[in-house]
Design a protein around this motif. Structure first.
Motif, mmCIF file in Angstrom:
data_model
loop_
_atom_site.group_PDB
_atom_site.id
_atom_site.type_symbol
_atom_site.label_atom_id
_atom_site.label_comp_id
_atom_site.label_asym_id
_atom_site.label_seq_id
_atom_site.Cartn_x
_atom_site.Cartn_y
_atom_site.Cartn_z
ATOM 1 N N PHE A 124 37.273 70.188 157.944
ATOM 2 C CA PHE A 124 38.369 69.436 157.336
ATOM 3 C C PHE A 124 37.769 68.309 156.508
ATOM 4 C CE2 PHE A 124 41.746 65.997 157.955
ATOM 5 C CZ PHE A 124 42.530 66.460 156.905
ATOM 6 N N THR A 125 37.950 68.373 155.197
ATOM 7 C CA THR A 125 37.421 67.360 154.292
ATOM 8 C C THR A 125 38.541 66.875 153.372
ATOM 9 O OG1 THR A 125 36.751 69.075 152.714
ATOM 10 C CG2 THR A 125 35.089 68.331 154.296
ATOM 11 N N SER A 126 38.310 65.755 152.721
ATOM 12 C CA SER A 126 39.305 65.220 151.792
ATOM 13 C C SER A 126 38.602 64.288 150.795
ATOM 14 C CB SER A 126 40.391 64.452 152.567
ATOM 15 O OG SER A 126 39.821 63.364 153.284
ATOM 16 N N PRO A 127 39.224 63.996 149.636
ATOM 17 C CA PRO A 127 40.514 64.521 149.193
ATOM 18 C C PRO A 127 40.368 65.939 148.653
ATOM 19 C CG PRO A 127 39.606 63.143 147.469
ATOM 20 C CD PRO A 127 38.646 63.058 148.638
ATOM 21 N N HIS A 128 41.499 66.584 148.402
ATOM 22 C CA HIS A 128 41.458 67.920 147.825
ATOM 23 C C HIS A 128 41.076 67.831 146.350
ATOM 24 C CE1 HIS A 128 45.585 66.542 146.843
ATOM 25 N NE2 HIS A 128 45.440 67.271 145.745
ATOM 26 N N LEU A 129 40.533 68.927 145.833
ATOM 27 C CA LEU A 129 40.211 68.978 144.410
ATOM 28 C C LEU A 129 41.352 69.593 143.603
ATOM 29 C CD1 LEU A 129 36.431 69.957 144.256
ATOM 30 C CD2 LEU A 129 37.473 67.760 143.726
ATOM 31 N N ILE A 130 41.932 70.672 144.122
ATOM 32 C CA ILE A 130 42.981 71.365 143.369
ATOM 33 C C ILE A 130 44.302 71.370 144.134
ATOM 34 C CG2 ILE A 130 43.672 73.579 142.354
ATOM 35 C CD1 ILE A 130 40.701 74.105 141.795
ATOM 36 N N HIS A 131 44.267 71.737 145.414
ATOM 37 C CA HIS A 131 45.480 71.780 146.232
ATOM 38 C C HIS A 131 45.137 71.258 147.623
ATOM 39 C CE1 HIS A 131 48.732 73.543 148.713
ATOM 40 N NE2 HIS A 131 49.452 73.445 147.609
ATOM 41 N N PRO A 132 46.080 70.578 148.301
ATOM 42 C CA PRO A 132 45.782 70.037 149.636
ATOM 43 C C PRO A 132 45.222 71.060 150.618
ATOM 44 C CG PRO A 132 47.842 69.120 148.835
ATOM 45 C CD PRO A 132 47.417 70.151 147.829
ATOM 46 N N SER A 133 45.588 72.320 150.471
ATOM 47 C CA SER A 133 45.076 73.347 151.382
ATOM 48 C C SER A 133 43.564 73.514 151.262
ATOM 49 C CB SER A 133 45.770 74.688 151.116
ATOM 50 O OG SER A 133 45.532 75.128 149.792
ATOM 51 N N ASP A 134 42.983 73.066 150.131
ATOM 52 C CA ASP A 134 41.528 73.151 149.946
ATOM 53 C C ASP A 134 40.773 72.425 151.051
ATOM 54 O OD1 ASP A 134 42.221 74.292 147.534
ATOM 55 O OD2 ASP A 134 41.697 72.542 146.326
ATOM 56 N N CYS A 135 41.423 71.456 151.663
ATOM 57 C CA CYS A 135 40.756 70.589 152.641
ATOM 58 C C CYS A 135 40.457 71.292 153.959
ATOM 59 C CB CYS A 135 41.629 69.366 152.929
ATOM 60 S SG CYS A 135 41.980 68.329 151.492
ATOM 61 N N ILE A 136 41.127 72.400 154.222
ATOM 62 C CA ILE A 136 41.076 73.031 155.542
ATOM 63 C C ILE A 136 40.456 74.418 155.433
ATOM 64 C CG2 ILE A 136 42.449 73.771 157.528
ATOM 65 C CD1 ILE A 136 44.667 71.848 156.462
ATOM 66 N N SER A 137 39.432 74.678 156.237
ATOM 67 C CA SER A 137 38.805 76.002 156.198
ATOM 68 C C SER A 137 38.252 76.377 157.563
ATOM 69 C CB SER A 137 37.678 76.039 155.158
ATOM 70 O OG SER A 137 36.619 75.171 155.535
ATOM 71 N N ILE A 138 38.096 77.673 157.778
ATOM 72 C CA ILE A 138 37.376 78.219 158.928
ATOM 73 C C ILE A 138 36.325 79.166 158.380
ATOM 74 C CG2 ILE A 138 37.508 79.708 160.967
ATOM 75 C CD1 ILE A 138 40.256 78.596 161.546
ATOM 76 N N ASN A 139 35.082 78.935 158.785
ATOM 77 C CA ASN A 139 33.947 79.717 158.271
ATOM 78 C C ASN A 139 33.923 79.725 156.742
ATOM 79 O OD1 ASN A 139 33.259 80.163 160.890
ATOM 80 N ND2 ASN A 139 33.681 82.353 160.903
ATOM 81 N N ASN A 140 34.205 78.555 156.185
ATOM 82 C CA ASN A 140 34.178 78.326 154.732
ATOM 83 C C ASN A 140 35.220 79.140 153.970
ATOM 84 O OD1 ASN A 140 32.247 76.287 154.613
ATOM 85 N ND2 ASN A 140 30.540 77.740 154.538
ATOM 86 N N LYS A 141 36.226 79.635 154.664
ATOM 87 C CA LYS A 141 37.337 80.319 154.007
ATOM 88 C C LYS A 141 38.575 79.436 154.130
ATOM 89 C CE LYS A 141 35.568 84.987 154.804
ATOM 90 N NZ LYS A 141 35.822 86.318 155.426
ATOM 91 N N THR A 142 39.096 79.028 152.985
ATOM 92 C CA THR A 142 40.242 78.123 152.961
ATOM 93 C C THR A 142 41.440 78.746 153.672
ATOM 94 O OG1 THR A 142 39.482 77.230 150.851
ATOM 95 C CG2 THR A 142 41.770 76.814 151.437
ATOM 96 N N ILE A 143 42.198 77.920 154.361
ATOM 97 C CA ILE A 143 43.405 78.395 155.028
ATOM 98 C C ILE A 143 44.273 79.153 154.020
ATOM 99 C CG2 ILE A 143 44.509 76.140 154.603
ATOM 100 C CD1 ILE A 143 46.193 76.575 157.103
ATOM 101 N N PRO A 144 44.724 80.359 154.353
ATOM 102 C CA PRO A 144 45.586 81.106 153.423
ATOM 103 C C PRO A 144 46.827 80.287 153.065
ATOM 104 C CG PRO A 144 44.847 82.526 155.211
ATOM 105 C CD PRO A 144 44.437 81.130 155.580
ATOM 106 N N MET A 145 47.254 80.386 151.820
ATOM 107 C CA MET A 145 48.373 79.574 151.361
ATOM 108 C C MET A 145 49.630 79.816 152.196
ATOM 109 S SD MET A 145 49.381 77.199 149.408
ATOM 110 C CE MET A 145 48.037 77.083 148.216
ATOM 111 N N SER A 146 49.876 81.071 152.577
ATOM 112 C CA SER A 146 51.070 81.361 153.380
ATOM 113 C C SER A 146 51.003 80.661 154.731
ATOM 114 C CB SER A 146 51.226 82.872 153.577
ATOM 115 O OG SER A 146 50.094 83.414 154.245
#
Length: 444
Positions: free
Chosen positions: A70-92
């Protein structure tokens, strides 16, 4: 609306969302500069170590081995901040979690900020997916940042400190250090502190470790011989961020040796695979659908020390490659209102041979308190202070690279280190993010 610090709202939101942070194995990363890069290096190494464990034990289940970040701030969309194994949380998934957390926030009258809701989403997502480790970056400050709701932490990392967010954190580095040391509390087993910080800053963190009973160590790039072969593979300030991650990986391996297996070859692989967008990022930028890409260097340096580190990188690795017949570097700069303009410009070591294109970024999603500095005002400041008289104002991000200055300004030179360009985009992470967003739209 402005940044809202404090732990009461996030505590309430996590409680009614049934999130128990004590179930998470957390590495908490604070400081000013280099937090995101440190998180990225460490996350990639942890992912590799878990893969090695699974391979050794013939475990083929994809559910074995998950590293949350979990990092911040986002670069493009807030969902960019959250990932598991370097894969961003799916938008849905993000939208589902957001709706749930935002609804609870409204129904219970918590009045949590957007960042507090985002923090809740991240921690709930990690809990639901039963991650093995969480690498969590502090948002702003430390003691009263939403991420500091986490009580039990395997370790904390403190990166390089700089003057930033003074209205919230204090006007001196010591004041800022005291606020940031708030992430070190009872339950934190170990603390890694970037040894390049000033002695009085280091002492603040050392004293805090002693007060709460945490062990600690200072990173030192000159004395850590076993790590030099790794840090020598990285240019500029990223060497120190990598070193922070290496110290953390060594500590984590010492307390969980059976599960965290990583070799020197693995670490070299991780260095090559780690990507942190907007930090010393070289990109063949596609600025519209029709034109050929243009090579640029994007760096989110937005404060005095960040600019100084970028300036040193440019002086050591880019300026020496420039053709003497060229007119120096071409900077594309936008800044947030309230930032230290002189500190940033001096740090970049802008010379009279350099050109500066001053622009502005657009409104930032979920961060209405962030405002881009008026480009005419910034341009006048650059001229008045005499950094260079080659200043161009272009408020429209979509038009910047259509300027005639780029018709003969772009170069791309290969030397023993890497490929370099004389076009540098900097001054704000929000500028970096919107340039990257523009690039992605034009490459689809």
């Amino acid at each position: 609306m402005s940044i809202k610090l404090g732990l009461s709202r996030i505590s309430q939101l996590l409680k009614i969302s049934n999130v128990n942070t004590n179930k998470l194995k957390v590495i908490h990363v604070g400081g000013t500069n280099g937090k995101g890069s440190t998180c990225s290096y460490l996350t990639t190494m942890l992912i590799q170590a878990i893969k090695n464990y699974n391979s050794k034990n013939n475990m083929r289940d994809n559910n074995n081995g998950k590293i949350g970040k979990f990092t911040s701030p986002h670069l493009i969309h807030p969902s960019d901040c959250i990932s598991i194994n370097n894969k961003t949380i799916p938008m849905s998934h993000y939208q589902t979690y957001y709706k749930e957390c935002a609804t609870l926030n409204t129904n219970y009258g918590i009045k949590a900020s957007n960042f507090e809701i985002l923090t809740c989403i991240a921690l709930k997502y990690f809990q639901d997916n039963k991650v093995d480790y969480c690498v969590i970056e502090v948002g702003v400050g430390g003691a009263t940042d939403a991420t500091n709701v986490i009580e039990s932490k395997l370790c904390c990392i403190i990166t390089k400190l700089s003057l930033d967010h003074q209205k919230l954190l204090g006007n001196t580095l010591v004041d800022i250090a005291k606020e940031k040391s708030g992430i070190i509390k009872k339950g934190v087993k170990h603390v890694i502190i970037d040894g390049t910080n000033d002695k009085e800053i280091l002492q603040v963190f050392i004293d805090k470790c002693g007060k709460v009973g945490s062990s600690w160590e200072l990173t030192d790039i000159s004395k850590t011989i076993q790590f030099q072969e790794f840090t020598n593979r990285v240019l500029g300030y990223q060497r120190y961020n990598l070193l922070n991650a290496l110290y953390a990986m060594r500590y984590l391996s010492s307390i969980d040796h059976a599960n965290l297996l990583i070799s020197d070859d693995d670490i070299f692989k991780c260095i090559n695979e780690t990507k942190w967008y907007g930090r010393l990022q070289k990109l063949s930028l596609k600025y519209d659908h029709k034109s050929n890409p243009i090579d640029v260097l994007i760096d989110g340096a937005h404060n005095k020390d960040g600019a100084k580190q970028l300036g040193e990188y440019l002086t050591q690795h880019v300026r020496p490659t420039l053709d003497s017949n060229k007119n120096g570097l071409i900077f594309v700069i936008a800044m947030t209102v309230g930032k230290d303009v002189d500190g940033l410009l001096r740090g970049l070591s802008i010379s009279c041979n350099d050109k500066v294109i001053v622009t502005q970024f657009n409104a930032v999603q979920d961060m209405p308190w962030i405002t881009s500095m008026d480009p005419d005002t910034l341009a006048q400041h650059i001229l008045k202070k005499g950094f260079t008289n080659q200043v161009i104002v272009e408020p429209d991000l979509t038009q910047i690279f259509k300027n005639s200055v780029f018709s003969d300004g772009q170069i791309s030179i290969k030397n023993n280190y890497d490929t370099h360009t004389n076009i540098v985009i900097c001054g704000s992470l929000y500028l970096a993010g919107q340039i990257l967003e523009q690039h992605l739209k034009n490459t689809r």
